[in-house]
Design a protein around this motif. Sequence first.
Motif, PDB file in Angstrom:
ATOM      1  N   ASN A   1       8.197   5.886  -4.869  1.00  0.00           N
ATOM      2  CA  ASN A   1       7.746   6.978  -3.988  1.00  0.00           C
ATOM      3  C   ASN A   1       8.482   8.280  -4.293  1.00  0.00           C
ATOM      4  OD1 ASN A   1       5.970   5.187  -2.825  1.00  0.00           O
ATOM      5  ND2 ASN A   1       7.366   4.612  -1.195  1.00  0.00           N
TER       6      ASN A   1
ATOM      7  N   LYS B   1       0.842  -1.213   0.000  1.00  0.00           N
ATOM      8  CA  LYS B   1       0.000   0.000   0.000  1.00  0.00           C
ATOM      9  C   LYS B   1       0.870   1.253   0.000  1.00  0.00           C
ATOM     10  CE  LYS B   1      -3.863  -2.040   2.496  1.00  0.00           C
ATOM     11  NZ  LYS B   1      -4.362  -2.251   3.854  1.00  0.00           N
ATOM     12  N   ASN B   2       2.105   1.111   0.489  1.00  0.00           N
ATOM     13  CA  ASN B   2       3.000   2.275   0.568  1.00  0.00           C
ATOM     14  C   ASN B   2       3.991   2.354  -0.585  1.00  0.00           C
ATOM     15  OD1 ASN B   2       1.898   3.015   3.080  1.00  0.00           O
ATOM     16  ND2 ASN B   2       3.135   1.434   4.060  1.00  0.00           N
TER      17      ASN B   2
END
Length: 233
Positions: free
Chosen positions: A84, A64-65
């Motif tokens: 990210n 999820k990250n």
Amino acid sequence: MSKKIIIAIDGYSSCGKSTLAKALARKLNYNFIDTGAMYRAITLYFIRNNVRLDEPESVTEALKNVNLHFEFNEEKGKSDMFLNDENVEQYIREMTIAQKVSEVAAIKAVRVSAVKQQQLMGKKKGVVMDGRDIGTVVFPNAELKIFMTADIEIRVKRRFLEMQEQNQNVNIEDVISNLQMRDYIDSNREESPLRQAEDARVLNNSDMSQEQQLNLALKWVEEVLSTKKEMAR
Ligand code: DC
């Protein structure tokens, strides 16, 4: 009818898939998507965050990250992988990642997440995507599927030279055992193992130059496009 197609390139590690995919994409003005880079970036995240691969909940939570995107790098003529919002190209090619990536890529939740993103990236067609399951799982209806192979000695030599060029300090025995290990895990895992799609065209490039490979693949693209045109009449 759109003239753009999906080109799926599958095969073992270090068979020259990315080199051909990149050249094809440049020639056809298509997007090149290196799906191995996505599994490598997920692996980097898992290593950095000590995610336990044997705990499904931890894997699901960690995924999820993980936000992945590609950005085109003019200089290299290919896209860089961002994890990210950090450009992780230089880290994902390291041996520490190569040693872990097949294990991570064998996890179902990881594959479901990566495949979903890959299918979105190819939605508008005009893509050359390379990996292990592109012609079998990600785009089973891809108009052109290429399955690449090369003799193991040649693959080892290519990989070793590539790592030397990146100033990575590895010995040839490590490269051999890493390729053998990845071949084994990639072909024997339960989730979408590496296999040749029935309708794939085989390209054994052991004795072929990059130019010969590109010309052959372009000939196949032409064939597919003219069949498409015929069928549209
Ligand atoms: O192509 P590569 O060597 O960068 O891929 C790294 C690993 O990721 C490879 O050992 C298997 C896995 N992989 C996969 O399982 N499915 C894909 N579509 C692409 C790569």
